[in-house]
Design a protein around this motif. Structure first.
Motif, PDB file in Angstrom:
ATOM      1  N   UNK A 202       4.542  16.033   0.529  1.00  5.56           N
ATOM      2  CA  UNK A 202       4.760  14.651   0.070  1.00  5.56           C
ATOM      3  C   UNK A 202       3.924  13.656   0.864  1.00  5.56           C
ATOM      4  N   UNK A 203       3.702  13.896   2.148  1.00  5.87           N
ATOM      5  CA  UNK A 203       2.961  12.946   2.982  1.00  5.87           C
ATOM      6  C   UNK A 203       1.463  12.969   2.705  1.00  5.87           C
ATOM      7  N   UNK A 204       0.981  13.999   2.026  1.00  5.25           N
ATOM      8  CA  UNK A 204      -0.452  14.111   1.759  1.00  5.25           C
ATOM      9  C   UNK A 204      -0.801  13.788   0.307  1.00  5.25           C
ATOM     10  N   UNK A 205       0.183  13.464  -0.514  1.00  5.45           N
ATOM     11  CA  UNK A 205      -0.022  13.195  -1.938  1.00  5.45           C
ATOM     12  C   UNK A 205       0.143  11.711  -2.241  1.00  5.45           C
ATOM     13  N   UNK A 206      -0.863  11.122  -2.842  1.00  4.23           N
ATOM     14  CA  UNK A 206      -0.782   9.705  -3.203  1.00  4.23           C
ATOM     15  C   UNK A 206       0.357   9.442  -4.187  1.00  4.23           C
ATOM     16  N   UNK A 207       0.618  10.384  -5.051  1.00  8.09           N
ATOM     17  CA  UNK A 207       1.640  10.211  -6.080  1.00  8.09           C
ATOM     18  C   UNK A 207       3.051  10.355  -5.511  1.00  8.09           C
TER      19      UNK A 207
ATOM     20  N   UNK B 145       0.833  -1.199   0.000  1.00  4.05           N
ATOM     21  CA  UNK B 145       0.000   0.000   0.000  1.00  4.05           C
ATOM     22  C   UNK B 145       0.870   1.252   0.000  1.00  4.05           C
ATOM     23  N   UNK B 146       0.456   2.247  -0.762  1.00  2.00           N
ATOM     24  CA  UNK B 146       1.013   3.588  -0.637  1.00  2.00           C
ATOM     25  C   UNK B 146       0.137   4.253   0.419  1.00  2.00           C
ATOM     26  N   UNK B 147       0.740   5.024   1.304  1.00  2.00           N
ATOM     27  CA  UNK B 147       0.009   5.572   2.449  1.00  2.00           C
ATOM     28  C   UNK B 147       0.139   7.090   2.479  1.00  2.00           C
ATOM     29  N   UNK B 148      -0.984   7.762   2.698  1.00  2.00           N
ATOM     30  CA  UNK B 148      -0.972   9.212   2.885  1.00  2.00           C
ATOM     31  C   UNK B 148      -1.556   9.536   4.252  1.00  2.00           C
ATOM     32  N   UNK B 149      -1.235  10.741   4.718  1.00  2.00           N
ATOM     33  CA  UNK B 149      -1.707  11.199   6.023  1.00  2.00           C
ATOM     34  C   UNK B 149      -2.683  12.349   5.804  1.00  2.00           C
ATOM     35  N   UNK B 150      -3.822  12.260   6.457  1.00  2.00           N
ATOM     36  CA  UNK B 150      -4.824  13.317   6.433  1.00  2.00           C
ATOM     37  C   UNK B 150      -4.805  13.946   7.828  1.00  2.00           C
TER      38      UNK B 150
ATOM     39  N   UNK C  51       3.987  10.333  -2.086  1.00  2.00           N
ATOM     40  CA  UNK C  51       4.248   9.855  -0.726  1.00  2.00           C
ATOM     41  C   UNK C  51       5.400   8.848  -0.681  1.00  2.00           C
ATOM     42  N   UNK C  52       6.281   9.001   0.296  1.00  2.00           N
ATOM     43  CA  UNK C  52       7.335   8.007   0.487  1.00  2.00           C
ATOM     44  C   UNK C  52       6.873   6.868   1.410  1.00  2.00           C
TER      45      UNK C  52
END
Length: 130
Positions: free
Chosen positions: A105-110, A75-80, A112-113
């Motif tokens: 970067x943490x809020x972008x699906x594309x 899974x790629x993970x983002x933070x809201x 995100x690390x």
């Protein structure tokens, strides 16, 4: 003839029960914590994006902990980031800014690390240190 009908009627519920209601769940309970600059993130959610299908969200608790049921996979993970509503806030009032501003970067699906690899026997927590 009547005994056959009675037998069939009596066996029908058992046959339906054996057929089941669908496949067994293959989801795995995944837990962990989210921290930013050494402190737990206390309000918000994580979005887990599988390679195919819809994302699955997990709320972040006040201690930074989260829990999600995820099928095995990557899974790629983002933070809201959530906001703390002031006392007396009502629908229609402007939202206050989030108490934490994360790098984009943490809020972008594309971009995100953050990645989570979930196995069928997941036992280790999946922590995110931002």
């Amino acid at each position: 003839m009547m005994p056959r009908v009675c037998r069939l009627i009596c066996l029908a519920p058992m046959l339906i029960g054996l057929a089941g209601c669908g496949e067994a769940s293959t989801s795995q309970a995944v837990t962990g914590t989210v921290s930013y600059q050494g402190s737990p993130l206390t309000n918000g959610a994580l979005a887990f994006y599988p390679a195919e299908g819809r994302p699955i969200q997990a709320a972040i608790q006040s201690d930074g902990a989260y829990e999600a049921d995820l099928p095995p996979g990557e899974y790629r993970v983002t933070v809201i980031v959530g906001v703390d509503l002031p006392p007396g806030w009502k629908d229609g009032d402007p939202l206050p800014p989030p108490s934490v501003k994360l790098p984009p970067a943490y809020t972008s699906r594309v971009r995100t690390p953050l990645v989570a690899n979930v196995s069928a026997a997941q036992a280790e927590p999946v922590d995110f240190t931002l």
